[in-house]
Write a protein that holds these residues in place. Structure first.
Motif, PDB file in Angstrom:
ATOM      1  N   ASP A 189      27.899 -49.740  54.524  1.00  0.00           N
ATOM      2  CA  ASP A 189      28.978 -48.963  53.906  1.00  0.00           C
ATOM      3  C   ASP A 189      30.265 -49.057  54.723  1.00  0.00           C
ATOM      4  O   ASP A 189      31.355 -49.135  54.156  1.00  0.00           O
ATOM      5  CB  ASP A 189      28.570 -47.501  53.744  1.00  0.00           C
ATOM      6  N   ASN A 230      33.912 -50.467  53.508  1.00  0.00           N
ATOM      7  CA  ASN A 230      35.102 -49.623  53.535  1.00  0.00           C
ATOM      8  C   ASN A 230      36.153 -50.040  54.562  1.00  0.00           C
ATOM      9  O   ASN A 230      37.327 -49.722  54.388  1.00  0.00           O
ATOM     10  CB  ASN A 230      34.696 -48.171  53.806  1.00  0.00           C
ATOM     11  N   GLN A 231      35.754 -50.723  55.629  1.00  0.00           N
ATOM     12  CA  GLN A 231      36.688 -50.931  56.728  1.00  0.00           C
ATOM     13  C   GLN A 231      37.063 -52.368  57.041  1.00  0.00           C
ATOM     14  O   GLN A 231      38.064 -52.590  57.717  1.00  0.00           O
ATOM     15  CB  GLN A 231      36.123 -50.302  58.013  1.00  0.00           C
TER      16      GLN A 231
END
Length: 96
Positions: free
Chosen positions: A23, A27-28
């Motif tokens: 995740d 997201n990053q």
């Protein structure tokens, strides 16, 4: 600056599971021009090394449908792992 002294890598200790790190990649990880420290991708790659992923988890990463960045980080992890194992030599991989 190296990965271990990176503020971002130090924040990754809160992720304890394989799915939490996936995740975080989703997201990053993105492409940017920051050359002052290790990228988020390399910090997350090192996090995977510290987690000692199973073969099943590596296959899941390599075939992950959600993001090319997840597959790219997992490809680098699998390539680096095989390179490290090959450099150790046959006596390390097959102890008697």
């Amino acid at each position: 600056m190296n990965i271990l002294s990176s503020d971002y890598f130090k924040e990754l200790h809160r992720f304890k599971t394989y799915h939490e790190v996936i995740d975080e990649i989703y997201n990053q990880v993105w492409m940017n021009g920051n050359c002052r420290g290790p990228s988020t991708a390399f910090c997350l790659l090192y996090k995977f090394f510290t987690m000692k992923l199973t073969v099943k988890q590596m296959h899941g990463l390599l075939k992950h449908p959600d993001s090319p960045y997840i597959r790219a980080v997992s490809f680098e992890a699998s390539f680096s792992t095989s390179l490290i194992n090959n450099c150790r030599g046959p006596s390390y991989n097959n102890p008697r």
